[in-house]
Design an enzyme around this catalytic site. Structure first.
Site, mmCIF file in Angstrom:
data_model
loop_
_atom_site.group_PDB
_atom_site.id
_atom_site.type_symbol
_atom_site.label_atom_id
_atom_site.label_comp_id
_atom_site.label_asym_id
_atom_site.label_seq_id
_atom_site.Cartn_x
_atom_site.Cartn_y
_atom_site.Cartn_z
ATOM 1 C CG ASP A 33 -6.902 3.864 -23.000
ATOM 2 O OD1 ASP A 33 -7.473 4.521 -23.879
ATOM 3 O OD2 ASP A 33 -7.450 3.518 -21.938
ATOM 4 C CD GLU A 143 -7.714 6.280 -18.734
ATOM 5 O OE1 GLU A 143 -7.943 5.060 -18.656
ATOM 6 O OE2 GLU A 143 -6.737 6.754 -19.357
#
Length: 249
Positions: A33, A143
């Protein structure tokens, strides 16, 4: 995917301009990420972008994946070792609570991990203030939905370009950006403690979460876990709650 990359690059540029900032920075962990965000930030601001490496209990040269990201993205970077700052703060907190007789060992691992995330957040903003850069976060859709981030830690950022991307889409974007394959294939981990992995903490795979976010049927038990976690972490996705204005009886 190339069009989506271009869209996010323009979005970053627009947001930084709206804020009157000069550029953007990202904290680089060495995971996929932060790698994708690093490449996006470099594309958006070729000469006004910065990667920030913030190791705790590790040496700077041991940050091999993070260093591979800045090299691959050709991103200017700064390294700040926070080990001493973390240990001093943690020791002070633990010492004072122990004096009161209230220290709880069973909560110490997560508490220490969250302290690391919040210390890194504060450091990123201190660096950003120096350069007049916005802080770009790395949270993705999985997330965000599960609340798998530290409130006012890695969740404390100015911009979240990956917020609508499932983990599978982040991987696809990483491939399109030529992120090193070693990072794309790396087991996702926030590296909060030795041997920690995201999927162990979440109790299910990112593939399962992605399938749910695509609207597909998943195991009913996993679906319940996801929904429960989403509700329990709602406070992380909201501004601090306040009461309605008191107007008397």
């Amino acid at each position: 995917m190339e069009e989506r990359i271009d869209y996010l690059v323009r979005w970053l540029q627009d947001k930084v301009e709206e804020a009157g900032a000069d550029g953007a920075l990202v904290g680089i962990s060495g995971g996929i990420d932060s790698a994708v965000v690093s490449y996006l930030v470099k594309k958006a601001f070729p000469d006004q972008s910065l990667g920030v490496l913030l190791p705790i209990n590790k040496k700077m040269e041991e940050q091999t994946d993070a260093l591979a990201v800045v090299e691959g993205a050709d991103l200017d970077y700064i390294g700040i070792n926070l080990t001493d700052a973390y240990e001093t703060t943690y020791k002070a907190v633990k010492g004072q609570i122990e004096e009161k007789g209230d220290w709880k060992d069973d909560k110490s691992q997560l508490g220490g991990a969250n302290l690391k995330a919040r210390l890194r957040m504060s450091t990123l903003y201190a660096v950003g203030n120096n350069y007049n850069y916005l802080v770009v976060g790395t949270d993705n859709a999985a997330e965000d939905y599960t609340g798998y981030f530290t409130k006012y830690g890695d969740g404390g950022v100015d911009l979240v370009p990956l917020i609508n991307l499932r983990k599978e889409e982040v991987r696809e974007m990483a491939g399109a950006l030529d992120v090193p394959s070693s990072i794309i294939e790396k087991k996702p981990s926030a590296e909060l403690w030795e041997g920690q992995t995201d999927e162990d903490e979440l109790g299910m795979s990112y593939d399962t979460i992605d399938a749910y976010l695509r609207g597909e049927k998943i195991d009913p038990e996993d679906e319940k876990k996801l929904k429960d976690r989403h509700e329990q972490t709602a406070h992380k996705r909201q501004i601090p709650a306040g009461p309605e204005e008191y107007r008397g009886d």
